[in-house]
Motif scaffolding. Structure first.
Motif, PDB file in Angstrom:
ATOM      1  N   LYS A  88       0.808  -1.214   0.000  1.00 51.52           N
ATOM      2  CA  LYS A  88       0.000   0.000   0.000  1.00 51.52           C
ATOM      3  C   LYS A  88       0.847   1.272   0.000  1.00 51.52           C
ATOM      4  O   LYS A  88       0.517   2.234  -0.685  1.00 51.52           O
ATOM      5  CB  LYS A  88      -0.949   0.001   1.190  1.00 51.52           C
ATOM      6  N   PHE A  89       1.998   1.277   0.701  1.00 51.65           N
ATOM      7  CA  PHE A  89       2.814   2.485   0.741  1.00 51.65           C
ATOM      8  C   PHE A  89       3.340   2.850  -0.653  1.00 51.65           C
ATOM      9  O   PHE A  89       3.489   4.016  -0.971  1.00 51.65           O
ATOM     10  CB  PHE A  89       3.961   2.364   1.741  1.00 51.65           C
ATOM     11  N   GLU A  92       0.505   4.613  -2.509  1.00 54.99           N
ATOM     12  CA  GLU A  92       0.363   5.984  -2.032  1.00 54.99           C
ATOM     13  C   GLU A  92       1.427   6.892  -2.637  1.00 54.99           C
ATOM     14  O   GLU A  92       1.171   8.025  -2.999  1.00 54.99           O
ATOM     15  CB  GLU A  92       0.443   6.031  -0.501  1.00 54.99           C
ATOM     16  N   THR A  93       2.652   6.361  -2.767  1.00 56.84           N
ATOM     17  CA  THR A  93       3.756   7.144  -3.314  1.00 56.84           C
ATOM     18  C   THR A  93       3.454   7.609  -4.734  1.00 56.84           C
ATOM     19  O   THR A  93       3.719   8.750  -5.094  1.00 56.84           O
ATOM     20  CB  THR A  93       5.054   6.293  -3.317  1.00 56.84           C
TER      21      THR A  93
END
Length: 103
Positions: A88-89, A92-93
């Motif tokens: 998920k990170f 988001e990036t």
């Protein structure tokens, strides 16, 4: 050497600017989005005597080589479904530009 890892719709202008300055270019895929832009880059690179290459960083990753060999071992087939997931990170990036100007 210039490396271009920017949103897809910015590649053409950046690559052409580098070529015009006599610099070799490594660009993330896709290099550009139209055949006309490809042709302009090829022509400009030849004229300037520089190299322009497309970077495909996942091609030789172990996990992709393993998957490719496993698929080959299945023999001939006519249909395949695949699924890709990312942490998920990472999503988001890239949310600010991926999917807006990139395929």
């Amino acid at each position: 050497v210039v490396t271009v890892f920017t949103p897809d719709d910015t590649h053409f202008e950046i690559v052409m600017a580098a070529i015009e300055r006599g610099l070799h270019v490594i660009c993330a895929k896709p290099l550009v989005k139209t055949l006309q832009q490809h042709r302009k880059i090829v022509e400009a690179a030849k004229k300037a005597g520089v190299l322009v290459v497309v970077e495909v960083h996942k091609r030789y990753d172990f996990i992709y080589e393993d998957a490719r060999e496993r698929i080959r071992s299945l023999g001939d087939f006519g249909h395949m479904t695949s699924y890709m997931s990312q942490p998920k990170f990472q999503l988001e990036t890239f949310r600010t530009w991926a999917g807006k100007s990139s395929d």
